[in-house]
Enzyme design. Structure first.
Site, PDB file in Angstrom:
ATOM      1  N   TYR A  26      -1.644  -0.851  10.414  1.00 10.64           N
ATOM      2  CA  TYR A  26      -1.855  -1.400   9.036  1.00 10.64           C
ATOM      3  C   TYR A  26      -1.046  -0.335   8.038  1.00 10.64           C
ATOM      4  O   TYR A  26      -0.324  -0.969   7.190  1.00 10.64           O
ATOM      5  CB  TYR A  26      -2.705  -0.647   8.064  1.00 10.64           C
ATOM      6  CG  TYR A  26      -3.422  -1.012   6.716  1.00 10.64           C
ATOM      7  CD1 TYR A  26      -3.940  -1.793   6.495  1.00 10.64           C
ATOM      8  CD2 TYR A  26      -3.170   0.468   6.452  1.00 10.64           C
ATOM      9  CE1 TYR A  26      -4.150  -2.351   4.922  1.00 10.64           C
ATOM     10  CE2 TYR A  26      -3.374   0.239   4.377  1.00 10.64           C
ATOM     11  CZ  TYR A  26      -3.595  -0.955   4.136  1.00 10.64           C
ATOM     12  OH  TYR A  26      -4.196  -1.273   2.915  1.00 10.64           O
ATOM     13  N   SER A  61       0.464  -1.129   0.080  1.00 12.13           N
ATOM     14  CA  SER A  61       0.225  -0.243  -0.045  1.00 12.13           C
ATOM     15  C   SER A  61       1.164   1.215  -0.009  1.00 12.13           C
ATOM     16  O   SER A  61       1.665   1.453   0.718  1.00 12.13           O
ATOM     17  CB  SER A  61      -0.726   0.612   1.427  1.00 12.13           C
ATOM     18  OG  SER A  61      -1.355   0.813   1.529  1.00 12.13           O
TER      19      SER A  61
END
Length: 252
Positions: free
Chosen positions: A141, A128
């Site tokens: 995350y 990501s």
């Protein structure tokens, strides 16, 4: 890697992005193998049903890999948390790291012996932008996705000259069910760009076919990745306003 005639295993393959990656791969002559907690909507593809949240389930999937021996592994499955770190339970933190980092590492490890033996294979790790530009309120995350980036770089160096390639793909925000109401509110107030699953899946297939090393999807986010690597304190200031908006949403 050319996809025609190849077996491509996709974790999270029943989801919005994963199902589209499978469709595009199949259109190019590949045979998708779907790994997910739920059955794939397209039942003409083989499905390995399993939950990446436990070591036992991951081991069972790895055992299936030794039988199927896919040519390509796409580590796509993931979970997300938006909130204050102190509000996240130890169980949630452990699950975040397990699904987003430990599972991809263990599944890649399971495939490496067969790939080395035949002198070919591809590990595709979906990270990501948040792994290269760690965002406040996405701390665990971002940390797990940063780990995926480091794992990809390290493994790429380890398998050099073996015929195995390692691709790291980092999308920005994507319009998927992972985004809860608060994330969508944050996106609206900060004018956060969000790509469609179709666009992201197409870019993933392109990266796989090119044996790309690192692909960052989205501009200006891809530029910010480079700025953050060189001048992280400058990015602190650029993100400060958005961080305050996130706190307002979370404490409302």
């Amino acid at each position: 890697m050319k996809l025609k005639g190849k077996k491509i295993a996709i974790t999270g393959g029943a989801g919005g992005i994963g199902s589209r990656v499978a469709e595009l791969a199949a259109a190019r002559g590949a045979t998708p193998i779907i790994i997910d907690r739920v059955p794939a909507q397209n039942n003409k593809w083989q499905t390995i049903q399993g939950d990446l949240s436990t070591l036992e389930e991951i081991s069972a999937i790895a055992l299936q890999f030794t039988r199927e021996q896919p040519d390509i592994l796409v580590n796509l499955a993931g979970i997300q948390y938006f909130g204050m770190l102190e509000a996240q339970s130890p169980q949630q933190i452990a699950l975040m790291v397990q699904v987003n980092l430990i599972a991809p590492v263990l599944l890649a490890q399971a495939l490496l012996p067969a790939m080395r033996k035949r002198g070919s294979g591809q590990i595709v790790n979906i990270g990501s932008i948040f792994g290269s530009i760690p965002f406040a309120h996405f701390v665990t995350y971002s940390s797990a996705k940063a780990g995926i980036k480091a794992f990809s770089e390290g493994l790429r160096r380890e398998v050099a000259d073996s015929g195995i390639t390692v691709t790291h793909i980092a999308p920005r925000a994507v319009k998927t069910p992972l985004n809860n109401e608060k994330i969508l509110k944050l996106a609206a107030r900060t004018k956060m760009a969000m790509d469609t699953p179709e666009l992201v899946a197409a870019r993933m297939i392109e990266a796989i076919e090119k044996d790309a090393k690192d692909v960052y999807i989205g501009f200006p986010e891809s530029l910010f990745v480079r700025v953050n690597a060189l001048l992280p304190r400058m990015v602190d200031g650029a993100l400060a306003k958005n961080d305050r908006i996130a706190r307002e949403i979370l404490t409302a």
